[in-house]
Each structure stands twice: as C-alpha cells, then as structure tokens.
Design a protein around this motif. Structure first.
Motif, PDB file in Angstrom:
ATOM      1  N   ARG A  46      28.959  57.293  82.423  1.00 14.73           N
ATOM      2  CA  ARG A  46      28.004  56.622  81.537  1.00 14.73           C
ATOM      3  C   ARG A  46      27.217  57.686  80.790  1.00 14.73           C
ATOM      4  O   ARG A  46      26.582  58.537  81.386  1.00 14.73           O
ATOM      5  CB  ARG A  46      27.043  55.772  82.360  1.00 14.73           C
ATOM      6  N   PHE A  47      27.282  57.624  79.470  1.00 12.27           N
ATOM      7  CA  PHE A  47      26.469  58.472  78.603  1.00 12.27           C
ATOM      8  C   PHE A  47      25.267  57.630  78.185  1.00 12.27           C
ATOM      9  O   PHE A  47      25.446  56.520  77.680  1.00 12.27           O
ATOM     10  CB  PHE A  47      27.237  58.852  77.332  1.00 12.27           C
ATOM     11  N   THR A  48      24.071  58.132  78.386  1.00 12.51           N
ATOM     12  CA  THR A  48      22.872  57.467  77.895  1.00 12.51           C
ATOM     13  C   THR A  48      22.277  58.385  76.836  1.00 12.51           C
ATOM     14  O   THR A  48      21.834  59.488  77.147  1.00 12.51           O
ATOM     15  CB  THR A  48      21.858  57.204  79.026  1.00 12.51           C
ATOM     16  N   ILE A  49      22.314  57.950  75.593  1.00 10.96           N
ATOM     17  CA  ILE A  49      21.893  58.785  74.464  1.00 10.96           C
ATOM     18  C   ILE A  49      20.746  58.099  73.740  1.00 10.96           C
ATOM     19  O   ILE A  49      20.835  56.925  73.390  1.00 10.96           O
ATOM     20  CB  ILE A  49      23.073  59.020  73.491  1.00 10.96           C
ATOM     21  N   VAL A  50      19.672  58.852  73.529  1.00 10.97           N
ATOM     22  CA  VAL A  50      18.508  58.332  72.817  1.00 10.97           C
ATOM     23  C   VAL A  50      18.447  58.985  71.443  1.00 10.97           C
ATOM     24  O   VAL A  50      18.560  60.211  71.323  1.00 10.97           O
ATOM     25  CB  VAL A  50      17.199  58.620  73.589  1.00 10.97           C
ATOM     26  N   ILE A  51      18.285  58.147  70.429  1.00 10.29           N
ATOM     27  CA  ILE A  51      18.132  58.634  69.057  1.00 10.29           C
ATOM     28  C   ILE A  51      16.955  57.911  68.411  1.00 10.29           C
ATOM     29  O   ILE A  51      16.564  56.825  68.855  1.00 10.29           O
ATOM     30  CB  ILE A  51      19.414  58.413  68.217  1.00 10.29           C
ATOM     31  N   LYS A  52      16.414  58.517  67.380  1.00 12.45           N
ATOM     32  CA  LYS A  52      15.389  57.876  66.554  1.00 12.45           C
ATOM     33  C   LYS A  52      15.936  57.860  65.142  1.00 12.45           C
ATOM     34  O   LYS A  52      16.357  58.897  64.622  1.00 12.45           O
ATOM     35  CB  LYS A  52      14.073  58.643  66.628  1.00 12.45           C
ATOM     36  N   HIS A  53      15.948  56.643  64.559  1.00  5.35           N
ATOM     37  CA  HIS A  53      16.548  56.528  63.236  1.00  5.35           C
ATOM     38  C   HIS A  53      15.905  55.378  62.473  1.00  5.35           C
ATOM     39  O   HIS A  53      15.425  54.416  63.061  1.00  5.35           O
ATOM     40  CB  HIS A  53      18.061  56.313  63.362  1.00  5.35           C
ATOM     41  N   ASP A  54      15.912  55.493  61.142  1.00  8.10           N
ATOM     42  CA  ASP A  54      15.294  54.490  60.274  1.00  8.10           C
ATOM     43  C   ASP A  54      16.184  53.270  60.038  1.00  8.10           C
ATOM     44  O   ASP A  54      15.686  52.173  59.852  1.00  8.10           O
ATOM     45  CB  ASP A  54      14.962  55.094  58.903  1.00  8.10           C
ATOM     46  N   SER A  55      17.480  53.481  60.021  1.00  3.24           N
ATOM     47  CA  SER A  55      18.397  52.435  59.573  1.00  3.24           C
ATOM     48  C   SER A  55      19.203  51.848  60.725  1.00  3.24           C
ATOM     49  O   SER A  55      20.047  52.532  61.321  1.00  3.24           O
ATOM     50  CB  SER A  55      19.354  53.013  58.526  1.00  3.24           C
ATOM     51  N   ARG A  56      18.977  50.575  61.003  1.00  4.28           N
ATOM     52  CA  ARG A  56      19.767  49.879  62.025  1.00  4.28           C
ATOM     53  C   ARG A  56      21.239  49.841  61.611  1.00  4.28           C
ATOM     54  O   ARG A  56      22.134  49.962  62.440  1.00  4.28           O
ATOM     55  CB  ARG A  56      19.223  48.471  62.234  1.00  4.28           C
ATOM     56  N   GLU A  57      21.481  49.692  60.322  1.00  3.02           N
ATOM     57  CA  GLU A  57      22.848  49.659  59.805  1.00  3.02           C
ATOM     58  C   GLU A  57      23.585  50.971  60.126  1.00  3.02           C
ATOM     59  O   GLU A  57      24.748  50.956  60.538  1.00  3.02           O
ATOM     60  CB  GLU A  57      22.825  49.422  58.295  1.00  3.02           C
ATOM     61  N   GLU A  60      24.461  50.972  63.784  1.00  2.00           N
ATOM     62  CA  GLU A  60      25.600  50.078  64.041  1.00  2.00           C
ATOM     63  C   GLU A  60      26.916  50.736  63.623  1.00  2.00           C
ATOM     64  O   GLU A  60      27.927  50.609  64.310  1.00  2.00           O
ATOM     65  CB  GLU A  60      25.400  48.745  63.331  1.00  2.00           C
ATOM     66  N   LYS A  61      26.918  51.461  62.506  1.00  2.00           N
ATOM     67  CA  LYS A  61      28.116  52.201  62.071  1.00  2.00           C
ATOM     68  C   LYS A  61      28.469  53.279  63.090  1.00  2.00           C
ATOM     69  O   LYS A  61      29.644  53.497  63.407  1.00  2.00           O
ATOM     70  CB  LYS A  61      27.881  52.847  60.699  1.00  2.00           C
ATOM     71  N   LEU A  62      27.444  53.961  63.605  1.00  2.00           N
ATOM     72  CA  LEU A  62      27.636  54.995  64.618  1.00  2.00           C
ATOM     73  C   LEU A  62      28.299  54.393  65.858  1.00  2.00           C
ATOM     74  O   LEU A  62      29.268  54.948  66.387  1.00  2.00           O
ATOM     75  CB  LEU A  62      26.285  55.625  64.971  1.00  2.00           C
ATOM     76  N   VAL A  63      27.807  53.264  66.310  1.00  2.00           N
ATOM     77  CA  VAL A  63      28.366  52.593  67.483  1.00  2.00           C
ATOM     78  C   VAL A  63      29.827  52.216  67.234  1.00  2.00           C
ATOM     79  O   VAL A  63      30.692  52.437  68.091  1.00  2.00           O
ATOM     80  CB  VAL A  63      27.524  51.346  67.858  1.00  2.00           C
ATOM     81  N   ARG A  64      30.127  51.673  66.057  1.00  2.00           N
ATOM     82  CA  ARG A  64      31.518  51.321  65.736  1.00  2.00           C
ATOM     83  C   ARG A  64      32.414  52.558  65.751  1.00  2.00           C
ATOM     84  O   ARG A  64      33.569  52.490  66.205  1.00  2.00           O
ATOM     85  CB  ARG A  64      31.587  50.605  64.384  1.00  2.00           C
ATOM     86  N   GLN A  65      31.927  53.670  65.250  1.00  2.00           N
ATOM     87  CA  GLN A  65      32.705  54.915  65.238  1.00  2.00           C
ATOM     88  C   GLN A  65      32.968  55.402  66.664  1.00  2.00           C
ATOM     89  O   GLN A  65      34.077  55.830  66.986  1.00  2.00           O
ATOM     90  CB  GLN A  65      31.946  55.988  64.442  1.00  2.00           C
ATOM     91  N   ILE A  66      31.969  55.326  67.530  1.00  2.00           N
ATOM     92  CA  ILE A  66      32.128  55.757  68.927  1.00  2.00           C
ATOM     93  C   ILE A  66      33.160  54.868  69.633  1.00  2.00           C
ATOM     94  O   ILE A  66      33.966  55.356  70.424  1.00  2.00           O
ATOM     95  CB  ILE A  66      30.772  55.750  69.663  1.00  2.00           C
ATOM     96  N   ARG A  67      33.139  53.589  69.344  1.00  2.00           N
ATOM     97  CA  ARG A  67      34.087  52.654  69.979  1.00  2.00           C
ATOM     98  C   ARG A  67      35.536  52.993  69.664  1.00  2.00           C
ATOM     99  O   ARG A  67      36.444  52.608  70.399  1.00  2.00           O
ATOM    100  CB  ARG A  67      33.793  51.219  69.534  1.00  2.00           C
TER     101      ARG A  67
END
Length: 177
Positions: A46-57, A60-67
């Motif tokens: 399990r990787f638990t990664i914390v980021i701070k970002h302005d854009s939810r979109e 979501e793109k990042l998550v799709r790329q990781i998948r």
C-alpha cells in the motif's frame, strides 16, 4: 490548495515506486508525504501519498494514469474528511544535568506523547497525530535542545465500510497470521 491522500494497492515489485513517482514528476505535482508498507494481504503493498493541488480534475487524471500501471490493483483518492489518518514523529531531546527539566506529565497528558528511550544525556519522545499536532508539540519542545527530529509520512484508512477485501476477492490472496 486542497490536500488529497492517494491510497494505491500494488503487487510488491522492484522499480514500481519509481514508475509511480515519475507520473507525479511529469505532471509537476509535488509529493508532500509518501509511505509504503505491506497490507494484511501477503504480497500486496500500500502506497499512501499526500499531495496538495488546486485542480481536482488534475488529480483525477493522475489517478487514472496510475491505474494504467500493470502492477496496480486499486487506487483511491480521498479528501481529509473521508479518512482516518496519523503520522508519527520522534524527537531526540538533550537532557544534560544543567538543562531545564522535562515536564513529563505535560508531555504525556496534554500532548499525548511518550518517552520511548531514556539515555544518560538525552531522551527520545514519540508523538503520533496529525501534522498540526506534531508541529504544535515541536513548538512546545523548542524550549529544550532538540538534537534530532524525524517525522513519518501519513498512514490512512478510508472511513468507508469497505476494505481491501471488497476490491480484491478473498480467494486470490493469503492473509498474514
């Protein structure tokens, strides 16, 4: 900026951490915290990664790329109110004979921190909690000589009733005993 916690479940494969973090680099998203550990399932990390970002979109793109990474079994993105999370910190505090005495009662009762090692010239104190709680305790300890300070990354679990069992069928995995 909004804080997001990504929980990524993967097979335990050499080089996978690099392949995951390169996705963040390409998208110019800084990783604030990263923790990797085994799960209750043998061979699943399990990787638990914390980021701070302005854009939810963008997230979501990042998550799709990781998948898309073959070894990735599941990815979940959470806001702070959707998870239970903590960090751990260790403080090495100097305690020479002429130093100000540590108020162990305040440390234990007010800050919920514990002395985990008592040496001749220093103590090591463990504090678990949120980033804010840890840094509040850090400020309290400034009155003493802090020799070392180390803080882990965030560990988190979702507040949903579902767990890893719901996403990876039980028949496929061994459990730790």
């Amino acid at each position: 900026m909004t804080t997001y916690t990504l929980c990524i479940f993967t097979g335990n494969t050499i080089g996978l951490l690099n392949r995951i973090t390169i996705i963040f680099t390409r998208r110019r998203i800084n990783i604030e915290s990263l923790t990797v550990s085994e799960t209750e399932r043998k061979g699943v990390s399990r990787f638990t990664i914390v980021i701070k970002h302005d854009s939810r979109e963008d997230v979501e793109k990042l998550v799709r790329q990781i998948r898309k990474i073959v070894e990735v079994m599941a990815v979940f993105g959470y806001l702070n109110d959707e998870i239970v999370f903590n960090e751990i910190a260790l403080f090495k505090i100097s305690t020479p004979l002429d130093a100000k005495t540590l108020d162990i009662e305040t440390i234990n009762k007010q800050y919920k921190a514990w002395v985990v090692y008592w040496g001749l010239d220093y103590v090591v104190i463990e504090k678990t909690g949120t980033e804010k709680e840890i840094f509040d305790f850090f400020e309290y300890l400034r009155q003493h000589e802090i020799l070392e300070f180390v803080r882990s990354g965030r560990v988190a679990v979702g507040k949903t009733e579902k767990g890893l069992v719901e996403y990876l069928p039980e028949a496929e995995w061994e459990y730790y005993l």
